[in-house]
Design an enzyme around this catalytic site. Structure first.
Site, PDB file in Angstrom:
ATOM      1  N   ASP A   1       0.867  -1.190   0.000  1.00 15.16           N
ATOM      2  CA  ASP A   1       0.000   0.000   0.000  1.00 15.16           C
ATOM      3  C   ASP A   1       0.901   1.236   0.000  1.00 15.16           C
ATOM      4  OD1 ASP A   1      -2.362   1.563   0.118  1.00 15.16           O
ATOM      5  OD2 ASP A   1      -2.199   1.742   2.276  1.00 15.16           O
TER       6      ASP A   1
ATOM      7  N   HIS B   1      -7.250   2.987   3.586  1.00 13.37           N
ATOM      8  CA  HIS B   1      -7.008   3.846   4.751  1.00 13.37           C
ATOM      9  C   HIS B   1      -8.304   4.083   5.544  1.00 13.37           C
ATOM     10  CE1 HIS B   1      -3.104   4.743   2.975  1.00 13.37           C
ATOM     11  NE2 HIS B   1      -2.769   5.425   4.053  1.00 13.37           N
TER      12      HIS B   1
ATOM     13  N   CYS C   1      -4.490  -1.635  -1.906  1.00  9.44           N
ATOM     14  CA  CYS C   1      -4.664  -0.218  -2.201  1.00  9.44           C
ATOM     15  C   CYS C   1      -5.616  -0.130  -3.384  1.00  9.44           C
ATOM     16  CB  CYS C   1      -3.300   0.374  -2.563  1.00  9.44           C
ATOM     17  SG  CYS C   1      -3.359   2.078  -3.134  1.00  9.44           S
TER      18      CYS C   1
HETATM   19  N1  DGL Z   1      -4.912   3.145   0.724  1.00  4.76           N
HETATM   20  C1  DGL Z   1      -4.926   3.489  -0.639  1.00  4.76           C
HETATM   21  C2  DGL Z   1      -6.253   3.226  -1.335  1.00  4.76           C
HETATM   22  O1  DGL Z   1      -6.883   2.285  -1.020  1.00  4.76           O
HETATM   23  C3  DGL Z   1      -4.221   4.731  -1.055  1.00  4.76           C
HETATM   24  C4  DGL Z   1      -4.620   6.018  -0.449  1.00  4.76           C
HETATM   25  C5  DGL Z   1      -3.672   7.095  -0.935  1.00  4.76           C
HETATM   26  O2  DGL Z   1      -2.474   6.859  -0.888  1.00  4.76           O
HETATM   27  O3  DGL Z   1      -4.163   8.160  -1.355  1.00  4.76           O
HETATM   28  O4  DGL Z   1      -6.671   3.925  -2.203  1.00  4.76           O
END
Ligand code: DGL
Length: 285
Positions: free
Chosen positions: A7, A210, A70
């Site tokens: 991630d 997140h 992610c």
């Molecule tokens: N945790 C990631 C997602 O699922 C990335 C968030 C980011 O870095 O903006 O999109």
């Protein structure tokens, strides 16, 4: 050999935690690209290159399968990497390797249908009434990709999908912002989505890993009873089926857990520790 989990930062821990519960004997290497987080406001090429570099680092460290924990990387980079990079990498490394994303299992959970399902398109003049509204909270890059709208619509025309980009929220979570501050931001986005739709959604997808760290703030901001699609569970279910079909991947069996960061090594925020249930320290990648 190990399962790699990637991630931009701490969000992927939500998927990692579920995967380690599901496959406790397996070896896991977690890599957070905190030197470049957040990804959500970056351009497509940037996201592809950073994701590739992160995966490369994980394969070097002994991963055989890398899970992009992610949504942003899964939406923007996954297909490119699978099609243009992985075949050559397999030859170069002389062993089976692959990169998997988390959006396919999430769409399957949201639609209740397998990815391979092909809906019959309605006849000319036939009207399908959307009966269910699904709200997706995600990064700007994921919202721009429209992956949730497109892929859910292909399978379930009776579900209307509305995405609410939350720029800045992943960055605040990455920094371990105070809960009061995060609550204000979450409430604002839930309200913005309600105003845009004209009512609250029936179901919600936290389409950025997140946000799962503060899932209880979303649950509190949405009306009681709003179903939250459990992305980590959906990913673990899908991976279980994938490993059953692909015994060629060596996944280790010593229960090793490594946590690496491209950013500053050290303890993660109190927000992460509360989610994790214990302080968590990342080592230098
Ligand atoms: N945790 C990631 C997602 O699922 C990335 C968030 C980011 O870095 O903006 O999109």
């Amino acid at each position: 050999m190990a399962i790699g989990v990637f991630d931009s930062g701490v969000g992927g821990l939500t998927v990692h935690r579920e995967l380690t519960q599901r496959f406790p004997q397996r070896d896991f290497i977690y890599l957070a690209d905190q030197a470049h987080a957040p990804y959500g406001g970056r351009g497509g090429e940037d996201i592809v290159e950073l994701t590739k570099a992160g995966c490369e680092r994980l394969f070097e460290a002994g991963a055989s399968v890398v899970v992009l924990a992610c949504n942003t990387a899964s939406a923007i980079a996954l297909r490119r990497l699978q099609q243009t990079w992985i075949p050559g990498l397999r030859e170069r490394l002389g062993r089976p390797v692959n990169v998997l994303g988390i959006i396919v299992p999430t769409i399957e959970a949201a639609t209740g249908l397998p990815w391979s399902f092909e809906a019959e398109r309605p006849q000319e003049g036939e009207k399908i009434q959307a009966v269910d509204i699904t709200g997706v909270f995600c990064t700007a890059a994921t919202a721009i990709s429209r992956v949730f709208e497109i892929e859910i619509d292909k399978r379930r025309e009776d579900i209307a999908v509305f995405c609410e980009p939350c720029p800045g929220l992943a960055g605040l979570i990455e920094l371990g912002a105070p809960v009061e501050e995060l609550t204000v931001v979450v409430n604002d986005h839930v309200d913005a989505l309600r105003r845009r739709i004209g009512r609250h959604p029936d179901k919600a997808i936290l389409g950025c890993t997140h946000y799962e760290i503060i899932a209880e703030l979303f649950a509190a901001a949405l009306p009681p009873g709003t179903a939250l699609i459990e992305q980590p569970t959906a990913v673990a279910d899908a991976l279980d089926r994938y490993f059953a079909r692909h015994p060629e991947y060596a996944l280790g069996d010593s229960g090793r857990r490594d946590f690496l960061t491209t950013g500053q090594a050290g303890p993660q925020s109190d927000l992460v520790a509360r989610f994790w249930g214990a302080p968590l320290t990342f080592d230098q990648a």
